[in-house]
Write a protein that holds these residues in place. Structure first.
Motif, short mmCIF file in Angstrom:
data_model
loop_
_atom_site.label_atom_id
_atom_site.label_comp_id
_atom_site.label_asym_id
_atom_site.label_seq_id
_atom_site.Cartn_x
_atom_site.Cartn_y
_atom_site.Cartn_z
N ALA A 71 0.86 -1.18 0.00
CA ALA A 71 0.00 0.00 0.00
C ALA A 71 0.90 1.23 0.00
CB ALA A 71 -0.91 0.00 1.21
N GLU A 72 0.74 2.07 -1.00
CA GLU A 72 1.52 3.30 -1.11
C GLU A 72 0.66 4.47 -0.64
OE1 GLU A 72 4.11 1.83 -4.97
OE2 GLU A 72 2.45 3.22 -5.28
N VAL A 73 1.14 5.18 0.36
CA VAL A 73 0.36 6.26 0.98
C VAL A 73 0.98 7.60 0.65
CG1 VAL A 73 -0.52 7.20 3.15
CG2 VAL A 73 -0.25 4.72 2.89
N ILE A 74 0.13 8.53 0.25
CA ILE A 74 0.54 9.91 0.01
C ILE A 74 -0.40 10.81 0.79
CG2 ILE A 74 0.80 11.74 -1.71
CD1 ILE A 74 1.21 9.46 -3.79
N ALA A 75 0.16 11.73 1.58
CA ALA A 75 -0.64 12.74 2.27
C ALA A 75 -0.91 13.85 1.27
CB ALA A 75 0.10 13.26 3.48
N ASP A 76 -2.19 14.13 1.04
CA ASP A 76 -2.56 15.15 0.06
C ASP A 76 -2.64 16.55 0.66
OD1 ASP A 76 -2.83 13.31 -2.10
OD2 ASP A 76 -4.76 12.69 -1.26
N THR A 110 -8.25 13.88 25.45
CA THR A 110 -9.64 14.35 25.42
C THR A 110 -10.47 13.66 24.34
OG1 THR A 110 -9.19 16.15 23.86
CG2 THR A 110 -8.92 16.61 26.25
N GLN A 111 -9.79 13.10 23.35
CA GLN A 111 -10.41 12.51 22.16
C GLN A 111 -11.28 13.51 21.41
OE1 GLN A 111 -12.05 8.60 22.84
NE2 GLN A 111 -10.06 7.83 23.50
N ARG A 112 -10.87 14.76 21.46
CA ARG A 112 -11.51 15.83 20.69
C ARG A 112 -10.60 16.18 19.51
NH1 ARG A 112 -15.77 18.27 22.24
NH2 ARG A 112 -15.11 20.33 21.55
N PRO A 113 -11.17 16.72 18.43
CA PRO A 113 -10.34 17.10 17.29
C PRO A 113 -9.19 18.02 17.69
CG PRO A 113 -12.65 17.20 16.71
CD PRO A 113 -12.59 16.96 18.20
N ALA A 114 -8.04 17.78 17.06
CA ALA A 114 -6.83 18.54 17.38
C ALA A 114 -6.09 18.91 16.10
CB ALA A 114 -5.92 17.73 18.29
N ARG A 115 -5.74 20.16 16.01
CA ARG A 115 -4.91 20.61 14.88
C ARG A 115 -3.46 20.23 15.15
NH1 ARG A 115 -6.91 25.27 11.73
NH2 ARG A 115 -9.08 25.58 12.34
N LEU A 116 -2.79 19.84 14.10
CA LEU A 116 -1.36 19.53 14.23
C LEU A 116 -0.54 20.78 13.95
CD1 LEU A 116 -1.25 16.14 12.31
CD2 LEU A 116 -0.93 16.47 14.76
N ALA A 117 0.57 20.89 14.62
CA ALA A 117 1.49 22.00 14.38
C ALA A 117 2.07 21.89 12.97
CB ALA A 117 2.60 21.98 15.42
N ARG A 118 2.35 23.03 12.38
CA ARG A 118 2.87 23.07 11.01
C ARG A 118 4.18 22.29 10.88
NH1 ARG A 118 1.89 28.27 9.06
NH2 ARG A 118 0.10 27.37 8.05
N GLU A 119 5.03 22.32 11.92
CA GLU A 119 6.30 21.57 11.84
C GLU A 119 6.07 20.06 11.80
OE1 GLU A 119 5.78 22.81 16.18
OE2 GLU A 119 5.76 23.87 14.28
N ILE A 120 4.93 19.61 12.29
CA ILE A 120 4.60 18.18 12.20
C ILE A 120 4.02 17.85 10.83
CG2 ILE A 120 3.16 16.32 13.13
CD1 ILE A 120 3.42 17.72 15.87
N THR A 121 3.06 18.65 10.37
CA THR A 121 2.45 18.35 9.07
C THR A 121 3.46 18.49 7.94
OG1 THR A 121 1.63 20.62 8.78
CG2 THR A 121 0.14 19.01 9.80
N SER A 122 4.46 19.34 8.11
CA SER A 122 5.47 19.50 7.05
C SER A 122 6.28 18.24 6.85
CB SER A 122 6.39 20.67 7.37
OG SER A 122 7.18 20.38 8.50
N ARG A 123 6.26 17.32 7.82
CA ARG A 123 7.01 16.06 7.69
C ARG A 123 6.36 15.11 6.69
NH1 ARG A 123 10.08 13.99 12.52
NH2 ARG A 123 10.73 15.84 13.63
N PHE A 124 5.07 15.25 6.46
CA PHE A 124 4.42 14.29 5.56
C PHE A 124 3.66 14.91 4.41
CE2 PHE A 124 1.57 14.66 9.22
CZ PHE A 124 0.32 14.84 8.66
N LEU A 125 3.52 16.22 4.38
CA LEU A 125 2.85 16.85 3.25
C LEU A 125 3.86 17.18 2.16
CD1 LEU A 125 0.38 19.30 4.97
CD2 LEU A 125 -0.17 17.25 3.65
N PRO A 126 3.39 17.14 0.90
CA PRO A 126 4.30 17.54 -0.18
C PRO A 126 4.62 19.04 -0.05
CG PRO A 126 2.07 17.15 -1.03
CD PRO A 126 2.07 16.77 0.42
#
Length: 129
Positions: A71-76, A110-126
């Motif tokens: 399975a090849e995964v790409i974060a869009d 809390t199991q409530r929606p949480a935004r990820l920090a930009r430095e984390i999302t930059s690890r997997f987003l193009p």
């Protein structure tokens, strides 16, 4: 792109002799979570959970017990607490299925929606163009 080796179990085979369609969803969930655990820092993995909100799957070819599948995964993209992924399931060069999925990131406590920090999302987003 992240590559996740898929394990095909005898219980995955249906009455028609190939992998049941529902099993592809299990593979996508395993692949996306494995991707997250691989690219995110350990503290972010410990603080966040993911829950699938939507899968859109296109089946292209049947899969059999003896097949070697990846399975090849790409974060869009990420929008707020939501992340969008494309997962392509392959046997060699053959595309077996293509899946578009939407996931919600949750705070593990809390199991409530949480935004990820930009430095984390930059690890997997193009990279942005």
């Amino acid at each position: 792109m992240f590559r996740h080796q898929v394990a095909i179990e005898p219980a995955d085979i249906d009455h028609m002799g190939h992998v049941n369609n529902s099993v592809y969803l299990k593979w996508v969930q395993e692949a996306v979570i494995d991707y997250w655990r691989t690219v995110a820092p350990p503290d972010a993995v410990a603080r966040h959970l993911w829950v699938a909100l939507k899968h859109e799957i296109s089946y292209r070819r049947p899969t059999f017990l003896q097949d070697n599948v990846v399975a090849e995964v790409i974060a869009d993209k990420v929008e707020g607490a939501r992340a969008y992924f494309t997962t392509v399931v392959r046997r060699g060069q053959d595309v077996l299925s293509e899946v578009k999925s939407c996931w919600c990131c949750l705070d593990a406590v809390t199991q409530r929606p949480a935004r990820l920090a930009r430095e984390i999302t930059s690890r997997f987003l193009p990279p942005e163009v």
